[in-house]
Design an enzyme around this catalytic site. Sequence first.
Site, PDB file in Angstrom:
ATOM      1  N   CYS A 270      -1.949   2.626  -9.153  1.00  0.00           N
ATOM      2  CA  CYS A 270      -1.378   1.293  -9.262  1.00  0.00           C
ATOM      3  C   CYS A 270      -0.856   1.040 -10.679  1.00  0.00           C
ATOM      4  CB  CYS A 270      -2.400   0.246  -8.799  1.00  0.00           C
ATOM      5  SG  CYS A 270      -1.625  -1.332  -8.403  1.00  0.00           S
TER       6      CYS A 270
ATOM      7  N   GLU B 117      -9.624   4.160  -4.255  1.00  0.00           N
ATOM      8  CA  GLU B 117     -11.016   3.745  -4.525  1.00  0.00           C
ATOM      9  C   GLU B 117     -11.418   2.531  -3.681  1.00  0.00           C
ATOM     10  OE1 GLU B 117      -8.468   2.901  -6.274  1.00  0.00           O
ATOM     11  OE2 GLU B 117      -8.757   0.986  -7.275  1.00  0.00           O
TER      12      GLU B 117
ATOM     13  N   HIS C 123      -4.507   2.166  -3.429  1.00  0.00           N
ATOM     14  CA  HIS C 123      -5.805   2.252  -4.108  1.00  0.00           C
ATOM     15  C   HIS C 123      -6.802   3.088  -3.293  1.00  0.00           C
ATOM     16  CE1 HIS C 123      -5.484  -0.718  -7.422  1.00  0.00           C
ATOM     17  NE2 HIS C 123      -4.594  -1.308  -6.637  1.00  0.00           N
TER      18      HIS C 123
END
Lengths: 275, 782
Positions: A89, A224, A222
């Site tokens: 990002c 994560e 993302h």
Amino acid sequence: MNPRIGIIQFPGVNCEYETARALESVGMSASILRWNVAPAMIPDFDGFVLPGGFSYEDRVRAGAVAASDDVMETLMAAAADGKPILGICNGAQVLIESGLVPGLTGGRIDLALAPNKGMGRDGYYSNWVYVKVGPDPGRSFAAYGLKEGDILPVPIAHSQGRFTSAESGLFDTLEAESQIVLKYCKADGSAPGAFPDDPNGSERSAAAICNASGNVVAMMPHPERSTWLRQVPADIDSVWAARRNAGLASRAALEGEGPGAGIFRSMRAYIERKP
Amino acid sequence: MTARLEGTLEEIGQALRELGVDLKPEEACRIRDRIGRDPTVTELFIFDIMWSEHCSYKSSKRVLQQYLPTEGSGVVLGPGEDAGVVRLATVGEDTYVLVVAHESHNHPSQILPVEGAATGIGGIVRDVYCMGADVIGVMDALRFGDPEGPRSENVKEIVEGVVRGIWEYGNALGVPNVGGDIFFDRDYDENCLVNVIAMGLAREEEIIRSRVPPEAADEPYDLILVGKPTDRSGLGGATMASRILDEERTSDLGAVQLHDPFLKRMLAEATRAVLSHARDAGIKVGFKDLGAGGIACAVSEIVDRGAFGARIDLDEVNVAFADIESFAIACSETQERYCWAVPRGFTETVLRIYNDEYELPHVYRGARAALIGRVTRERDVVMTRGGETVAGLPAPMITEGIAYDREAAPPRRSADGKAGAAGVVPRVDDLKAVCLSLLSLSSICSKHYVYRHYDSEVKGMSALKPGEADACVTVIPGTSVGVATSVDGNPRYSRVDPYWGGVMAVCESVRNIAAVGAVPIALTDCLNFGNPEDPRVFRDFVETVKGIGDAARALSAFGTDEPLPVVSGNVSFYNESSSGAAIPPSPVVACYGVLDDYAVATSLALKQTGSQLLLVGNPGNALAGSALLEVLGLPGTGMPPVADLEAERKAAHAITGTIRSGLALACHDISEGGLFVAVAEMVIGGWGTGRKGASIELDFGGDAAEVELLFSEGGGYVVEVLPERVGEVSSICESHGAKVSRLGRTVEEQVLEVRKRGRTILKIGIDEMRDAWSSALEKLVR
């Protein structure tokens, strides 16, 4: 020894802690390195993540100020050594602004992450999307352990995530060289068409692009935030959601790996690969 | 500079207005009499803020103390400091606590929506950070005017601006949005409401108090200010009454504060380092955020709570420009600042961490940590500038505030649910059309159009996200513990009856928590009203608080008979425009719950065909204030509800018990739009992705009219259960004394079918419902 990953904490990033947990969940060790101490510590690490957030308040352009931070010089040296660097990002924006990705013509900045198009209004867009692994996944560390055509549901959250370039033919080259690691797609893997399956109007529906050597990857979604099954929304159209629902009342199942873990697993496998 | 309070009250009032001070002349004279001299201008500003409704709760505090339960075995810290603290769970050697704060930012948001909403978030997260916790979520309850009404353009601008302010701040700070609600109503045309909630996570021993620790009696303690350079922003607060300032016409002025999430994030990281250092070294500190009243009020509060005083040198404060007045340095509401009380030996370390390690002055112009004064054993707060005293007051006098007994008109109805408007069951000719209208009603339709701008997943802790279920669930990493959060408040109920509106705000927020299997552990509230000096408004306020208190006492947590404590909150009066338009009574109640094992929590969408649908509890025949009557254009009619809190509690415990046993494939509470909307939303899915149909029978309701059975808003839950587990669910419900009825089943055909006595009375396709539900908000506010 487990691979050691340094997470570069520029002023204003905000995804460093969950990124550290995600890296650790696939058996790597992770350290958060403050921007002004990072340069001296970089030689000690096997790979790096530039996490999401708003480095330097996104002054000028997202990622632009961090891209000229002292730490980037040391990171470029690490990249030249072949160490993997993942920008997520805002981290992807830094890598694009620094010219590390696509890295075809020295340090030149060939790509941009422009404001989203498609939503019908400007501003931040936050939602789950599907991405598909491109051809020759082994050429980049981020898809090293994945298969071409794998479909991963992952969340995005950005205002400026539209890969584009002023260089004519650049995206033909990136396609030909299999540098478009992930592309947005529909739930069944077909081309995304319009918003919202295409969330930002990226050229070639690109969601992640690597450099020529495959060791630096700029990724807008993302991973994560989809590393554990519990993070996957229950009601999206995906085998991952079905798995999540089948894990009702089983914490062991819900703490199992989600689609984003595949990216971090790939990073680990790439570092541990036999030459 | 001394303010001369001479002449008639009228003349004193004129002098106060010229200074930009909102105090009443009688109040100013009271101050003069108490300190035995004319106050300085700075002192007047201090009292102006500390005696304001916002800070002193001068109209509300006696009512709040009388009616709201605030204590409980899990409460670490109730109302009074910046945030409430309640125990969540003990895992191994760690006892986790939840830190919650809840506030309004209504007036600024009406005037400058982006900045107002953003500083609303900025202020509320500061209240949680300063307790030593990490903020893990924010929620917002929004009330806007009618986008199709006479002030349409203005309303749409406010909607757009407030939403932007929320995402600009929250997303950049890196705090996920974990819920909220939105109402549109013409009565908010001139007074929007922006209520903000922040919650934080800490281990119990990590909680820092907003007070100078007792150790300061034995060793010298310093006072350190950190953050943004002080400017004049926010002086006089949202009343923007400061005429003097307006006349100066310089570009530095501004009565609305400016937000800066980047600096807040930097401060959070540096503060984390300071706290960790202090903990490791066993150093006792005090820490407080700066809000209304700035340095003067924060310093007074932090020293007074420890029974100390302070000497502050305003020359040491980092300011944004040189010619700023003393009263502005002392009292401005400049954002992104905190105050530390630390032992003198630790001062250098604190300054080093902020200024050198995190390079505050380098990354943000003028920001820094500065030593501005010291703690004294004498209990005066003395502030000097250029060697001259600009304020010198006893700390207790500053902090104790004032209180008024406001007059309340007689209640509109008795609190037992008997009086009220006459009940009529309305006629519904075209059932399908009404159902589709309900799904597109602004308060029921999908809010995706708004929350797609909010980052709900930063921090990576989410297990259920906004819209997926009745409450969001956030997981403490590395544990099985989930935190459920919900916020609610329906002005339509309050308009029928403010007492009932208070009761229902608690009931609905608790239902949302129970519907994900969590055990409610605490409430917070924000009470938004008009002018308290109007006895009718004050009556509505008192009735609302009684309702909240009664419901909080009745709805004890699962497995206990303790009341649900209200651990923090805020009162916002004067939500009135100069034209006299006042908002309806608008209580907003947030509920927080805990899941020992988050894995049992499930989304509200139907999961598979062939399941049984059960109705737990009884929605009754409560149509007053219902969405149905709104859609039919008949507000103000309908059978008034009976607040059966006993049944409410039993149903909540039954559903919590069911979900905790892992038996619920999906669950949704019955609220706005009644049973129909509850089942329809389970079919559509909270994110609009549902693919399973449902067929329900209304035969559980005896002879009641189908309109009542389908649309009554008296509560209850719909739960999807595997056919072979129905017996287990029934016995759990019976053990809690809750009513459970067979409602129907899930079907492969993508429809919602409603039958009564074997006859199909309604059949609507999923796509038709989804279209009505998912497109309405954009059409309305775009």
